[in-house]
Design a protein around this motif. Structure first.
Motif, mmCIF file in Angstrom:
data_model
loop_
_atom_site.group_PDB
_atom_site.id
_atom_site.type_symbol
_atom_site.label_atom_id
_atom_site.label_comp_id
_atom_site.label_asym_id
_atom_site.label_seq_id
_atom_site.Cartn_x
_atom_site.Cartn_y
_atom_site.Cartn_z
ATOM 1 N N LEU A 140 0.855 -1.186 0.000
ATOM 2 C CA LEU A 140 0.000 0.000 0.000
ATOM 3 C C LEU A 140 0.888 1.232 0.000
ATOM 4 N N GLY A 141 0.660 2.136 -0.947
ATOM 5 C CA GLY A 141 1.386 3.397 -0.986
ATOM 6 C C GLY A 141 0.426 4.562 -0.913
ATOM 7 N N VAL A 142 0.691 5.518 -0.031
ATOM 8 C CA VAL A 142 -0.175 6.692 0.121
ATOM 9 C C VAL A 142 0.681 7.943 0.109
ATOM 10 N N ASP A 143 0.246 8.928 -0.659
ATOM 11 C CA ASP A 143 0.942 10.213 -0.748
ATOM 12 C C ASP A 143 -0.023 11.343 -0.402
ATOM 13 N N ILE A 144 0.434 12.259 0.437
ATOM 14 C CA ILE A 144 -0.353 13.437 0.811
ATOM 15 C C ILE A 144 0.139 14.616 -0.026
ATOM 16 N N ILE A 186 -5.806 16.462 8.800
ATOM 17 C CA ILE A 186 -6.395 15.983 7.547
ATOM 18 C C ILE A 186 -5.559 14.851 6.969
ATOM 19 N N TRP A 187 -4.244 14.928 7.116
ATOM 20 C CA TRP A 187 -3.361 13.944 6.497
ATOM 21 C C TRP A 187 -3.652 12.531 7.018
ATOM 22 N N TRP A 188 -3.785 12.404 8.329
ATOM 23 C CA TRP A 188 -4.062 11.084 8.894
ATOM 24 C C TRP A 188 -5.497 10.652 8.598
ATOM 25 N N ASP A 189 -6.433 11.583 8.703
ATOM 26 C CA ASP A 189 -7.833 11.247 8.417
ATOM 27 C C ASP A 189 -7.984 10.691 7.011
#
Length: 495
Positions: free
Chosen positions: A5-9, A49-52
């Motif tokens: 899983l890759g997530v970018d903010i 917001i980033w974690w949410d």
């Protein structure tokens, strides 16, 4: 099915991908968000917001693919940002974003006067600019002392996600090297004298490299996200560097062009190159150094024109193609949000020269695309003058979906650009780093297998003379309008 899983903010959205072991994207999810601009020159965001949004994205992807076995997590985010939190990891104020936020001008001047520009460059590699994270920390101390008094930890989006997922308080070297002037680039460590002088009450994050494992998913994070307890999470880094990873553009001699809300350029080498016009940073990997630059507005500028004209992108692109090189006698400066490199002028502003009643929205859109292309040329020429050995250009980001923009950049710069098969960006690079982090040395994934080159953009020789002349006008237009523009910028700060 084993996957990462890759997530970018990012600046305008958070993006996540589930990626199979062979690099195939199984699914993706996005959450749009806005930045806040409470005053001229300020660009900030509520760090919560980033974690949410990470939690929402993880849940959407995993709930929709129950057979997915997440074996590692990659994180990435815009930067350098400054999110200060208290001893309970509660943000004490909104995060101050990267170089598009220019509020710390007074602090930059003071730090430069107190420490000396030559010494700042010797220790950290770069002069202080609106990109400098350390100057933003000092701004909080000066201008928001109540918040600063409660601040105990420093986070950026990737490190914030790693903290919430694993409990680790760690920052990667690349991000740390942009927390100027608090990082020693040659010794790859925090520079204790200046940290203690200006940020003594902030606990220093441990330092690691982007692809290192920060820790494993805690029970609390697992319950919220659905990611299995004990899953490894990498340290991660700033999105532009993760994008470079996603297309394999982080080797010596590589230059990455990131087409997004802003335009970003990263040239990779082995030597520490210093120039006051660009940013010298640690690389994403041990043993590498970068010379980096960025336009403050690129995709943001085209989006502004789209909204202003109430037209859609296909219409504007068709009309811009018909307009032709030079936009029928227009030249634009893309400094609508100030400018980062190479002019390092937060008080620069957008200028459109040559307008007549005959010009239409297609001409304006063409001029905007050409303005960003000329900004890229200005950066590349400055990098090469500083000693950067640029052998290979790779394009990445959402803007690569439109071939006209790519062609204009190649024509204006004379550069051949490689476009990879997957241009989804930093979330994909984060997933690749996560897969690499848990693989044995003899079976580590190779990005050229995950993401091969799909297209090559070659400059049109017949356009060279027109763009050479336009570039000369572009440079002279900034010099000729700077005085008036700075007066207007000062006036804008009063509104």
């Amino acid at each position: 099915m084993r996957c990462t899983l890759g997530v970018d903010i990012g600046t305008s959205s958070s993006k996540g991908v589930l990626v199979a072991e062979d690099g195939t994207i199984i699914a993706s999810a996005t959450r749009a968000h806005d930045v806040a601009r409470p005053h001229a020159g300020w660009v900030e965001m509520d760090g919560r917001i980033w974690w949410d949004e990470f939690v929402q994205i993880a849940r959407e992807l995993l709930d929709g693919h129950q057979d997915a076995e997440v074996v590692a997590v990659g994180v990435s985010g815009m930067g350098p940002c400054v999110l200060l939190a208290d001893e309970n990891d509660e943000p004490v104020r909104p995060a101050i974003l990267y170089g598009v936020d220019s509020r710390s001008t007074t602090q930059i001047t003071r730090l430069t006067d107190e420490l000396g520009q030559d010494e700042i460059t010797r220790i950290g590699g770069s002069v202080l600019t609106s990109q400098a994270g350390g100057a933003k920390i000092v701004w909080v101390a000066d201008e928001d002392p109540d918040s600063y008094a409660r601040a105990r930890r420093l986070f950026m989006p990737a490190s914030w996600l790693a903290r919430r997922l694993t409990g680790a308080y760690v920052l990667d070297h690349q991000s740390a090297s942009q927390t100027s002037p608090f990082y020693d680039i040659e010794n790859e460590c925090w520079y204790e004298p200046w940290w203690q002088q200006y940020a003594a009450t902030i606990e220093q994050p441990a330092l690691a490299w982007a692809g290192d494992i920060a820790g494993t998913v805690t029970a609390a994070a697992s319950e919220l996200t659905g990611i299995p307890l004990g899953t490894p999470v990498i340290v991660g880094t700033i999105d532009a560097w993760t994008e470079a990873v996603s297309v394999g553009a982080h080797g010596v001699g590589d230059l990455m062009l990131m087409y997004g809300t802003t335009m970003f350029l990263i040239a990779t080498g082995e030597d520490t190159l210093r120039t006051p016009s660009m940013w010298t940073t640690a690389g994403a990997f041990a043993g590498t150094r970068n010379l980096a630059g960025g336009l403050a507005a690129s995709g943001a500028l085209t989006a502004w024109l789209k909204d202003l004209t109430d037209a859609d992108y296909p219409q504007l692109l068709a009309e811009a193609a018909e307009s032709g090189p030079g936009a029928r006698g227009l030249v634009m400066l893309p400094y609508f949000a100030g400018e980062r490199t190479p002019i390092q002028d937060p008080d620069a502003r957008g200028v459109i020269a040559g307008l007549t009643l005959r010009h239409g929205r297609g001409d304006l859109y063409r001029a905007a695309l050409e303005a960003t292309a000329l900004g890229v040329r200005h950066n590349v020429e400055t990098m090469r003058a500083a000693g950067a050995d640029i052998r290979r250009i790779v394009a990445v980001g959402g803007g690569t979906q439109g071939r006209l923009w790519l062609q204009i950049v190649s024509d204006a710069t004379g550069l051949v650009q490689e476009v990879p098969e997957t241009t989804i960006g930093a979330s994909y690079g984060a997933a690749f780093l996560a897969a690499s982090a848990i693989a044995a040395d003899d079976v580590k994934p190779q990005i050229e297998h995950w993401n091969p080159v799909a297209d090559t953009i070659t400059p049109d020789p017949s356009a060279k003379a027109a763009y050479d002349a336009l570039f000369d006008r572009y440079l002279r237009l900034y010099d000729g309008t700077r005085g008036v523009v700075h007066e207007l910028a000062a006036e804008q700060r009063t509104h």
